[in-house]
Write a protein that holds these residues in place. Structure first.
Motif, PDB file in Angstrom:
ATOM      1  N   LEU A  37       1.545  12.773  -3.288  1.00 23.39           N
ATOM      2  CA  LEU A  37       1.317  12.051  -4.540  1.00 23.39           C
ATOM      3  C   LEU A  37       1.922  10.647  -4.504  1.00 23.39           C
ATOM      4  N   HIS A  38       1.231   9.714  -5.132  1.00 24.40           N
ATOM      5  CA  HIS A  38       1.684   8.324  -5.167  1.00 24.40           C
ATOM      6  C   HIS A  38       2.558   8.040  -6.390  1.00 24.40           C
ATOM      7  N   GLY A  39       3.226   6.883  -6.352  1.00 28.44           N
ATOM      8  CA  GLY A  39       4.100   6.462  -7.442  1.00 28.44           C
ATOM      9  C   GLY A  39       3.400   5.582  -8.458  1.00 28.44           C
ATOM     10  N   LEU A  40       4.162   5.170  -9.451  1.00 29.92           N
ATOM     11  CA  LEU A  40       3.647   4.345 -10.538  1.00 29.92           C
ATOM     12  C   LEU A  40       3.179   2.997  -9.995  1.00 29.92           C
ATOM     13  N   GLY A  41       1.979   2.581 -10.390  1.00 33.84           N
ATOM     14  CA  GLY A  41       1.439   1.310  -9.944  1.00 33.84           C
ATOM     15  C   GLY A  41       0.723   1.370  -8.612  1.00 33.84           C
TER      16      GLY A  41
END
Length: 251
Positions: A37-41
């Motif tokens: 999973l990726h982070g914010l932005g």
């Protein structure tokens, strides 16, 4: 490795979306699955663009699934977008059908950085029958604390979570999910730089996990909230998955 960029209509989101999937060049039928999973932005391209993930993956039989989650905090938002159900259920189910992946808890893992670390905790603990181990990198694990510290996010967080009271004892309350774990809880590998702005939160998280006596490793290293550290971590994670390590590691 085969890198697949997939655009498709999501039943849960009721709109077009996309994901990246890295597949082994020569699968032997014994590979594992990592939901990353990726982070914010960021988006589904972040891990490929910012780290040496593809090179690391070449040495494994692991299929790596990277969905696009926008700025959703991986939740079923008050505004109707069901990113919680999309990532927690639909993404893995679709990939299992499309790529004939194993539906085997012992071979299924989840990881994420920052906002994605929150997602890894949320889904890893909330779907403990699906994931055998979760890898939590520099997570932002406390929605209510973040909300209180960032009043400028009030309208945005309201659109996602409703109110701080609605976070309590919900699937967005990581402390609550930890408290609900039973003997079959997944193992947790936690990683954070000691200069990371979320380090204090991660230290409290580690204490909550230890109090519950879950299987847990907390690795701390010099550094902040940065891709340089996450690149090191994802290399080690893929090696751990490949060998199904259950020991403390030093990066």
């Amino acid at each position: 490795m085969a890198i697949n960029h997939i655009s498709f209509f999501s039943d849960q989101l009721q709109m077009m979306t996309s994901m990246n999937v890295i597949l082994p060049d020569h699968p032997n039928g014994q590979g594992d699955v990592l939901l990353l999973l990726h982070g914010l932005g960021d988006d589904e391209h972040a891990w490929i663009a910012q780290t040496n993930l593809v090179d690391y993956a070449k040495k494994t039989q692991t299929t790596i699934i990277m969905p696009r989650a926008e700025r959703s905090y991986y939740t079923n938002a008050m505004n109707g977008k069901k990113y919680g159900d999309f990532v927690g259920e639909e993404v893995l189910q679709r990939c299992q059908k499309w790529f004939h992946l194993p539906d085997d808890r012992a071979r299924t893992f989840i990881a994420g950085n920052s906002m994605g670390g929150f997602g890894a905790l949320k889904f890893g603990l909330g779907y403990s029958e699906t994931f055998s181990k979760l890898f939590v990198l520099s997570a932002m694990p406390d929605i209510k604390a973040s909300w209180q510290a960032n009043p400028d996010r009030d309208a945005w967080f309201q659109s996602l979570f409703g109110s701080p009271d609605q976070v309590t004892n919900s699937t967005n309350d990581i402390g609550y999910l930890i408290a609900q774990q039973q003997n079959n809880a997944p193992e947790i590998w936690q990683f954070c730089g000691r200069e990371d702005p979320f380090f204090a939160m991660n230290d409290r998280l580690a204490q909550q996990i230890e109090i519950k006596r879950l299987r847990h490793t907390f690795v701390t290293v010099p550094g902040g909230h940065e891709w340089r550290l996450w690149d090191q971590a994802i290399d080690r994670i893929l090696k751990m998955i490949a060998t199904h390590e259950r020991h403390n590691v030093i990066l």
